[in-house]
Structure formats: C-alpha cells, structure tokens
Write a protein that holds these residues in place. Structure first.
Motif, PDB file in Angstrom:
ATOM      1  N   CYS A 261      21.365 -60.106  33.697  1.00 53.75           N
ATOM      2  CA  CYS A 261      21.474 -61.516  33.347  1.00 53.75           C
ATOM      3  C   CYS A 261      20.881 -61.692  31.948  1.00 53.75           C
ATOM      4  O   CYS A 261      20.004 -60.926  31.534  1.00 53.75           O
ATOM      5  CB  CYS A 261      20.768 -62.403  34.360  1.00 53.75           C
ATOM      6  SG  CYS A 261      18.984 -62.170  34.468  1.00 53.75           S
ATOM      7  N   GLY A 264      17.480 -65.001  26.899  1.00 49.46           N
ATOM      8  CA  GLY A 264      17.267 -64.633  25.494  1.00 49.46           C
ATOM      9  C   GLY A 264      17.713 -63.190  25.264  1.00 49.46           C
ATOM     10  O   GLY A 264      17.753 -62.721  24.132  1.00 49.46           O
ATOM     11  N   GLY A 265      18.002 -62.484  26.338  1.00 53.51           N
ATOM     12  CA  GLY A 265      18.592 -61.149  26.246  1.00 53.51           C
ATOM     13  C   GLY A 265      17.668 -59.988  26.555  1.00 53.51           C
ATOM     14  O   GLY A 265      18.099 -58.835  26.544  1.00 53.51           O
TER      15      GLY A 265
END
Ligand SMILES: *Cc1c(COP(=O)(O)O)cnc(C)c1O
Length: 458
Positions: A261, A264-265
């Motif tokens: 998911c 912000g990565g």
C-alpha cells in the motif's frame, strides 16, 4: 507441519541499507529561488548527518550498531506464507508477506524512526517535532525517542485525533506529547483554522505546523522528522525487502509480483526497492503500489513539482501530487491521506517500472475482514489496500492456472483501528471517489510551477 513463518536468525539481519539513489536519476528539490536546494539550506530542519544520507548516492549504507540493537527488539520480522488465504481463495499462487505488524508500535514505521532518533541524538538534538496521520508515525517516533532519551512533540491530524484516541495514549506511554492539528500553537495552524474552523485537518497542514515548531525553537536543539516521502526514509525501510529477499532464498522462491500500500510510499518502497535493480537488469517482476481511490496520487494526479506541506515551507519536490492545498476526504486510512508521494517512488512510476493501482475503502476493509479470518492478524486499514489487490492477482493466477509467487507487505496491525471496522460492520462507512472537477481544480495550483524533466534511469 506447514512452515508458515520463514525466520532469519537475529545475527542474519542485514547490516546495510540499500540506497536506490545509486541506481536511479532524480530531479533535484528546488528552493524558493527556483534553484536546487543545497544541503546547508535544510540545516534548520534536519540534523546534518541525516541530510547527508538524504543526498548520498552510495549504494550501501552501514546500519549503526546502536540501531541494530534496537531493531533487534522485533527484527528480523517474519516472512509468512499465507496458507490460510491461499486455501480460502483456492489459488495456485504462493502468497508471502513480510509481517511488519510485530514492532512495538505495530507498523513498519520504527524502521526509520529508530535511525532518525539515533542520528538526531548523535548530532546533539534534544527535541524532535513531527506530524502524524492515523497516529502510527507519532507513536513510532515517540517509541524511538524514548530509546534515546529525546523529547517528542506530535501534531496529529484532527480527524484521526478524534477517531483514534488510543494512539495518543500510546505516544504518552513512550513520553511523546500530542496535540490535534490544526492547532493554535503555530501560524500555519492558526491560518488553517481561519480558512475553515471545522477542517478535518490534513497531513500537509500538520507537516507545516511541525516544521514551524522546529525551526522557530530558539534553543537550536530542536529538529523536525518526517515518517515517509524523503529519500532517507525510503533508505531505512529497505531493511524490509532485504530481509524478504534472504527469506525467500531460504525457501527457493523469487517474487513474480510485489505489492504494497502507498501513502507517502515508504513501506511499499522498503519492500520493493531491493528488487528494482533486478527488474532493471531484465528480471520479470510486476511491482504494484496500491493507494485509496479517495486519494489517488499515483493513479490520477500528475508528476509535478510541489511542496510537501500546505503552507509551502518545504522545497519543491518532484512527485505525483494532488496539490499541496488538497485536503483528502476523511477516509479511515489516515496513513494514506497524503497529497504527495515519495519522489523516488514517483520517479519509478513515471519511468513505468511500477504500475500503481487504487481500491475503494469499502473493498479494502471488506478484504481486511476476510484476511483476518484466514491469516489471523487484524490488518491496519492501510494494509487492507494491499490485500485487496493481492486478492485480485491471486484470482487472476487461479483463472490462468499459474503458480505465481506474490510478495506483499503487511505494513501494520489494526488493533487501534477497530473503530473503522466497527463502522464497516454497522454499515455507516461510505466510499469516496474524487470527481474529475475536484482534481482539475486542485491541479490549477501547478500552473506557474516549474515542471520536472522526464528522466530515464536506464
Ligand atoms: C503510515 C502507514 C502506511 C502509509 O505510509 P507509507 O509511507 O506509504 O508506508 C501504511 N501502513 C501503515 C500500517 C502505516 O502506519
């Protein structure tokens, strides 16, 4: 007996992080004058040792012994074969996940909060300020600061502050101080309240507050810390993928598909980055970041230069962004309610190496319930976005009768998010799909901004 947990011994924990900046090209962050930011420009915000990491292009960076000693509280984390889920789906795919829910705060976030607190301590910093969405970052940083005897001040997005009161208790347990954002303590907060007294808040606003609180502290011994987005955060999180690679080797597997998911990565990058070089060198791997349909940064927003925060205190970063003034709908996955995305992840999406996907919050939470029943662990609402897409790929493998190896990151548990599941059970949770008009409106902010170049790393 099925071997569900594939475990590394403690002394087999990786001793170095992988720095993707050695292998990709990035547009530079730009300062207020439109020129690339110099390391010393960031000195009021971060300690210099972390700034050096932020801009380093060394491929491997040693993990300090003091950090390894604290990682050892919960690391190496298990790689789990999801036999229960595989059976429920009747899929020939082999599904593996890294279980990052086993850390004391319950997510992947202490992988970076611990080294960040450590480097601040070494640099002589006494207090760290930060923002938090769902409260996971605030609790992870409070935990880390407690390990090194540093003060921690957290600005928590209003909607989560109200929805998730026990996250605040957790922060207090570890000695952190937490206020709802927007607050009246900063100019950025007061401005946001003046614009909309009933605002649910946003990560963008809370970041502005935390930066302002750090740089305006007169002692010179306070700095700011960010739990995602930045290069050094992605770096610290690569411990996830580096461990996973070793664990898969132990069982003779290699992933065909990698899924995480993306807010912000950072948890996605942590799992995926150690495999990117293999992909660049020709390995067939499909890599998917998955985001909420209500906050579709990678799937629908442009690759632009934008500020990381609402007040525009941060440099302009090259990233996919919904616009720094965008206030995401109050969905139940606070950790994914962010207008921007890590520049490194954005760059690799722009190059076509990652293929972003989005799922709605109802589909995501529904999947979370199914998987809690098959795998036992109650997933964080953020993690359920990865799960929803894992199931799509597992069903595709079933239709094609292919024994695909799927690897995903279980970014955290949802034991403090039961209010969200409760809403699902009582049928009071809605889907939010952003209209094209809202998107077009928020993109107007970029009209006079510089544009990042389309760089090719390979
Ligand atoms: C914070 C958080 C996320 C989202 O942040 P990333 O930087 O995209 O990883 C996802 N899952 C959990 C459990 C989180 O706490």
């Amino acid at each position: 007996m099925q071997v569900r947990n594939i475990l590394l011994k403690q002394d087999e924990m990786p001793r170095q992080w992988y720095n993707i900046l050695a292998d990709i090209k990035l547009n530079p962050p730009l300062g207020p004058d439109g020129n690339p930011v110099k390391p010393e420009d960031l000195a009021p915000v971060f300690p210099m040792n972390l700034i050096e990491q932020e801009v380093s292009s060394e491929r491997w960076i040693d993990i300090p012994e003091e950090v390894l000693n604290i990682y050892a509280i919960w690391r190496p984390s298990p790689l789990v074969r999801a036999y229960g889920l595989e059976k429920a789906l009747g899929t020939p795919a082999k599904i593996y996940y890294k279980n990052e829910s086993v850390s004391p705060p319950g997510s992947h976030k202490p992988n970076t909060s611990v080294p960040q607190a450590y480097y601040n301590k070494v640099f002589g910093i006494k207090k760290i300020t930060t923002e938090t969405g769902a409260g996971q970052w605030g609790s992870a940083l409070s935990f880390a600061c407690a390990q090194f005897g540093i003060e921690c001040k957290v600005f928590m997005v209003r909607v989560s502050f109200d929805q998730k009161p026990y996250r605040k208790s957790m922060m207090e347990m570890w000695g952190g101080k937490c206020v709802a954002s927007p607050s009246t303590e900063t100019k950025a907060g007061r401005d946001a309240l003046a614009r909309d007294p009933d605002t649910p808040g946003s990560l963008g606003i809370a970041i502005s507050e935390a930066i302002e609180a750090a740089v305006s502290d007169q002692t010179g011994q306070t700095r700011y810390s960010l739990g995602s987005v930045l290069n050094h955060v992605m770096l610290h999180q690569t411990i996830i993928g580096l461990e996973a690679k070793k664990q898969l080797e132990m069982v003779g597997d290699y992933p065909d598909i990698i899924i995480g998911c993306a807010g912000g990565g950072s948890n996605f990058a942590g799992l995926a980055f150690p495999f990117v070089l293999d992909k660049m060198n020709g390995k067939q791997i499909e890599i998917y970041p998955v985001e909420p349909a209500a906050c579709p940064t990678l799937t629908r927003a442009p690759f632009v230069y934008d500020h990381g925060d609402t007040a525009g205190y941060t440099p302009l970063l090259p990233m996919h962004s919904l616009g720094h003034a965008f206030v995401p709908p109050p969905i139940h996955t606070g950790g994914l309610r962010y207008h921007g995305m890590s520049p490194t992840v954005s760059q690799l999406v722009a190059e076509g190496l990652f293929e972003p996907k989005s799922v709605s919050q109802l589909d995501a939470l529904k999947t979370g319930i199914t998987v809690a029943r098959t795998e036992g662990i109650i997933p964080a609402p953020e993690t359920t976005h990865a799960l929803a897409y894992v199931i799509q790929e597992a069903e595709k493998a079933k239709q094609e009768s292919k024994e695909k190896v799927i690897l995903f990151n279980w970014s955290g548990h949802g034991l403090l998010d039961l209010g969200s599941y409760d809403k699902y059970f009582t049928g009071s949770l809605e889907n939010y799909i952003l209209s094209d008009d809202v998107l077009a409106e928020s993109e107007k902010i970029f009209a006079n901004y510089p544009k990042p170049q389309l760089l090719k790393s390979r």
